[in-house]
Scaffold this active site. Structure first.
Site, PDB file in Angstrom:
ATOM      1  CB  SER A 134      -0.918   0.022   1.228  1.00 30.65           C
ATOM      2  OG  SER A 134      -1.726   1.188   1.239  1.00 30.65           O
TER       3      SER A 134
ATOM      4  CE  LYS B 147      -1.017  -3.273   4.178  1.00 31.71           C
ATOM      5  NZ  LYS B 147      -1.085  -4.636   3.609  1.00 31.71           N
TER       6      LYS B 147
END
Length: 320
Positions: free
Chosen positions: A184, A213
């Site tokens: 993302s 992430k």
């Protein structure tokens, strides 16, 4: 024939894993559009299509039996294309620890992500404030006032960091040659709104999804495995191949007013990473926008856009 392994968890379907899986196996689904299920004729050996001998054979690795059934239903794939196993619980050091059906894989596409549940009480509070907001000339419904929480054991640190590390370690054990990660945008900004999801007003809780992430991405980069890391903007259930794809790095695209992209376009970029991006290491952001005048009625394909981007030599700066 190459053997493509796509790893996913139950909670990852909303970030487009059914699109990515369908794009590779050529399956059909109510969520899949013609651009996903029908690969460009210029690359007739790019994907495996039902009843055809193509370049990739895909296997989906799901965490639970229920998510396996859902994948089979949506993509119309066979039982032999789905393996049910919780990667986080695998003993990859044991000869019997690797599920049958994964050996021989040459590539892995990781589409997993923690997914929060919305607090119903916060929705009610926001709705009750609508009349007063209208009277005061404010935006009627304040989406930023909504509260979210993750299921126990399925918060970002466990799923997006520890879970992805397990998948990357599995890739190393299997001798995988290339790993593609759907992540993302926003990883350079600790104050990004998405990082607040799962936290209380005092900052406590299990949030920081973009930071976890990014930490997993760094782990992959340091393994020595070949990789393509994709940072899409907001994901939309719109047809793929209808808008112009824009690629850049280091969250520069967050400055755009429109920062979204079709799930199908992200799936096409995954396939591009396995073809034109094979053997290269790159990490990039992606969004889409209306086709500019002069380009023509049909925008450049994901492979063309990705090829041009690779020629620029850009990649994410993980020191930021």
């Amino acid at each position: 024939m190459k053997f493509l392994s796509i790893l996913l968890l139950l909670l990852s379907t909303r970030i487009g894993v059914t699109y990515a899986f369908g794009r590779v196996v050529g399956g059909s689904s109510t969520k899949l559009n013609s651009a996903v299920s029908n690969p460009p004729s210029s690359h007739p050996s790019k994907v495996i299509v039902t009843g055809a001998d193509e370049q990739f054979q895909a296997v989906g690795l799901v965490r639970t039996e229920s998510s396996g059934k859902k994948l089979i239903h949506e993509v119309k794939c066979g039982l032999d294309q789905v393996v049910v196993s919780d990667v986080t619980q695998l003993d990859i050091e044991s000869e019997d620890g690797i599920p049958q059906g994964l050996n021989g894989a040459e590539a892995m596409v990781i589409c997993t992500s923690a997914v929060p549940n919305i607090s119903k009480s916060s929705v009610l509070k926001a709705l009750l404030k609508v009349p007063m907001n209208v009277i005061m000339g404010k935006k009627p419904f304040n989406f930023r006032s909504l509260r979210f929480r993750y299921r126990p054991g399925l918060y970002p640190e466990k799923v997006d960091y520890e879970g992805q590390k397990k998948q990357i370690d599995l890739a190393k054990t299997l001798g995988i040659k290339q790993v593609v990660v759907v992540s993302s945008m926003g990883g350079t900004d600790p104050s990004n709104f998405l990082n607040s999801i799962g936290k209380g007003k005092d900052g406590s809780g299990n949030g920081d999804i973009l930071l976890w992430k990014r930490k997993a991405e760094k782990y992959l980069v340091e393994t020595g495995l070949r990789y393509s890391i994709i940072h899409p903007g907001g994901l939309l259930d719109t047809p793929a191949g209808t808008q112009q794809l824009i690629l850049d790095v280091d969250d520069k695209l967050l400055k755009n007013e429109k920062r979204s992209i079709s799930r199908g376009d992200v799936a096409n970029l995954c396939v591009a990473a396995l073809t034109v991006g094979h053997g290269k290491d790159v990490s990039f952001d992606c969004i889409s926008r209306e086709v500019e005048d002069g380009i023509g009625p049909v925008p450049p394909t994901a492979e063309k856009v990705f090829t041009d981007f690779l020629a620029e030599g850009k990649t994410t700066n993980y020191s930021l």
